[in-house]
Each structure stands twice: as C-alpha cells, then as structure tokens.
Write a protein that holds these residues in place. Structure first.
Motif, mmCIF file in Angstrom:
data_model
loop_
_atom_site.group_PDB
_atom_site.id
_atom_site.type_symbol
_atom_site.label_atom_id
_atom_site.label_comp_id
_atom_site.label_asym_id
_atom_site.label_seq_id
_atom_site.Cartn_x
_atom_site.Cartn_y
_atom_site.Cartn_z
ATOM 1 N N CYS A 150 0.819 -1.150 0.305
ATOM 2 C CA CYS A 150 -0.162 -0.332 0.147
ATOM 3 C C CYS A 150 0.459 1.382 -0.408
ATOM 4 C CB CYS A 150 -0.781 -0.026 0.888
ATOM 5 S SG CYS A 150 -1.837 1.663 1.643
ATOM 6 N N ASP A 231 -0.786 -7.231 8.052
ATOM 7 C CA ASP A 231 -1.880 -6.766 6.812
ATOM 8 C C ASP A 231 -3.763 -6.217 7.872
ATOM 9 O OD1 ASP A 231 -3.581 -6.453 4.175
ATOM 10 O OD2 ASP A 231 -4.672 -8.242 4.500
ATOM 11 N N GLU A 232 -3.899 -7.181 8.694
ATOM 12 C CA GLU A 232 -4.591 -6.833 9.714
ATOM 13 C C GLU A 232 -5.383 -5.692 10.375
ATOM 14 O OE1 GLU A 232 -8.784 -7.284 10.758
ATOM 15 O OE2 GLU A 232 -7.790 -8.911 9.472
ATOM 16 N N ARG A 234 -3.075 -2.383 9.042
ATOM 17 C CA ARG A 234 -3.258 -2.202 7.882
ATOM 18 C C ARG A 234 -4.438 -1.942 7.475
ATOM 19 N NH1 ARG A 234 1.622 -4.391 5.170
ATOM 20 N NH2 ARG A 234 0.539 -6.381 5.176
ATOM 21 N N LYS A 235 -4.662 -2.923 7.595
ATOM 22 C CA LYS A 235 -6.355 -2.672 7.559
ATOM 23 C C LYS A 235 -7.066 -1.456 8.908
ATOM 24 C CE LYS A 235 -7.011 -6.560 4.833
ATOM 25 N NZ LYS A 235 -8.122 -7.970 4.868
ATOM 26 N N ASN A 236 -6.915 -2.012 10.088
ATOM 27 C CA ASN A 236 -7.281 -1.085 11.349
ATOM 28 C C ASN A 236 -6.703 0.276 11.070
ATOM 29 O OD1 ASN A 236 -8.693 -3.158 12.498
ATOM 30 N ND2 ASN A 236 -7.123 -3.990 13.358
ATOM 31 N N PHE A 239 -9.117 1.327 8.367
ATOM 32 C CA PHE A 239 -10.201 2.215 9.041
ATOM 33 C C PHE A 239 -10.428 2.934 9.970
ATOM 34 C CE2 PHE A 239 -13.321 1.452 12.633
ATOM 35 C CZ PHE A 239 -14.389 0.890 11.793
#
Length: 265
Positions: A150, A231-232, A234-236, A239
């Motif tokens: 990303c 990865d998790e 990064r999503k958090n 968000f």
C-alpha cells in the motif's frame, strides 16, 4: 554473441512477497540449472553449472543449500519465518549468471543497505545477450505481478501527517480549554496553546512515522500464516483514519464555522 558481458538489474521495492511468489521465480532459475546440469553430466558442456540458495533467519543464522527440491518438498518457506532469501545461479560454459536477493525491510521511507549481497533485487548478466534479455524479461514479468505494498504513505505522507497534527491539536486544545477554564487561567491560554501546538506537531509526526512501519519497503511473508498480523493492522489503521480521524476533524471544522457564522454581526 559478443565477448562483452551484458548486465540487467531490477530493484524490488514496495512489494509484499509470499512463498508462492518466491517458488514461482526460483522454479524458473532452477529449471535452467537442471537443464544445464544434465548437459554437463552428458559431457556436452565444459563447465559445471552452479546453483545455491541461502536462507537468512531472523536471529541472523543463515543456511546455504543446493537442495532446492528438498526445501520445496519440506515446505520450508511455508513453515519457517525467514528474513532474507538469496539465489545464485551460474549457467556454466557461457558464465551467464542470475543473482536474486530479498531481505525484509523494516523502513518504509528508505531502502536499508545491508551489503552488496543482500540488496533487494535481481541481476542477470552474461555474454549471451539473448539469454540475458530472455531471462530478465520473464522474471521481470513475474515480479511485476507480485502484490504491491500500500503506497498511501509514499503518496500522501504530508497530508496524513497534517491530519494527525490537526487531530492532536484538537484533542490537546480541548484539554487546554477545559484546564484554563476550570482554573480561571483563560488569560494565559496562548502560553499553553503554543506549548500544546508544539506537542501536537511532535505527536502528529511521530504517529505518522509509527504507522508507516506497518507499510514496509519490502515485506517477506514466509512462515505460518497466523504469524502475519501486518495486513490486519493495516486495515485497522486505514479504518481508524477514514472512520475516526477524518470525520472528527470535519465535525470540529463544522463546529468552528458554525460558531464563527453565529458570532458574525
């Protein structure tokens, strides 16, 4: 075929690399090695081709082997966490050579130079220009299909830093307002405001830098899947920025504009 060597290189950056990616690339190199090894064994080639793969663990221990098939059968790339992987292959007679190295990069903003042998990238060289270009084009296509890291911080780092500075300014400003009002120090708000602003800048830049570490320059995802939390995270993080930081700042701006319009005669 000329006498001068030709050399083509490609730096690998902003990529998330999985065991499947590595196996696909190493397979191509190893297939060429096996073909030339068979020719050597049949005495059709003068020089023995050489192939080695080096695996670097997180504790600094490195293991070098020529047994790629065994490594593949034992699913080492799936079962063990490695910090770096290096492949070296010399074709033989023509001394055509492929060197490939990947090492996990903790930094997002710069490439960490470990040594000449451990640079993220691939180098293909030799006297046979057709062979060099053919192998380079094939491997380059494979690398281009690897998942991109990303690039939100690469492209928008300044904007994100400003968002976090504004976020901390709002929080610290609210605390200062409550503090000065409660203790009747409203006339000295500017003093606390300047200190708060300096602290907000520091916290905003620090927050951006810390978050950027979850978007490394090169990410090597070997080992069991359950060990990969990045990865998790990064999503958090995304968000949090999209659902909390930005809406909070919009609400704050709306309140300030409303108060300004209301007080305007």
């Amino acid at each position: 075929m000329g006498e001068d060597k030709i050399s083509l290189t490609k730096e690998i950056k902003f990529k998330i690399i999985t065991p499947e990616n590595l196996i696909e690339l190493i397979d191509i190199i190893y297939e060429d090695y096996e073909k030339n090894l068979n020719l050597f064994n049949e005495k059709k080639e003068e020089k023995e081709p050489k192939f080695t793969i080096t695996l670097l663990k997180s504790d600094g221990e490195s293991n070098e082997t020529r047994e790629y098939k065994k490594l593949k059968e034992e699913k080492k790339l799936y079962n063990t966490n490695y910090e770096g992987i290096k492949v070296s292959y010399t074709e033989g007679k023509e001394e055509n050579r492929i060197e490939f190295a990947i090492i996990a990069q903790r930094s997002y903003f710069r490439r960490e130079i470990f040594s000449d042998e451990w640079n993220n990238g691939i180098k293909i060289s030799g006297k046979n220009e057709e062979w060099v270009r053919s192998k380079f084009d094939k491997i380059n296509r494979i690398i281009s299909n690897w998942k991109d890291q990303c690039k939100i911080f690469k492209e928008c780092y300044g904007i994100i830093s400003i968002l976090f500075i504004a976020f901390w300014c709002a929080i610290i400003g609210g605390v200062i307002y409550i503090f000065t009002t409660f203790f009747h120090l409203i006339e000295t708000w500017w003093f606390f405001g300047v200190i708060g602003f300096i602290i907000a800048i520091f916290l905003g830049v620090t927050t951006s830098d810390k978050i950027a570490q979850y978007f490394p320059y090169v990410e090597l995802l070997t080992g069991p899947n359950h060990l990969h939390y990045e990865d998790e995270k990064r999503k958090n993080i995304i968000f949090f920025i999209l659902v909390i930081v930005i809406p909070f700042l919009f609400v704050l701006i709306g309140i300030l504009l409303t108060n300004l319009i209301t007080k305007t005669p």
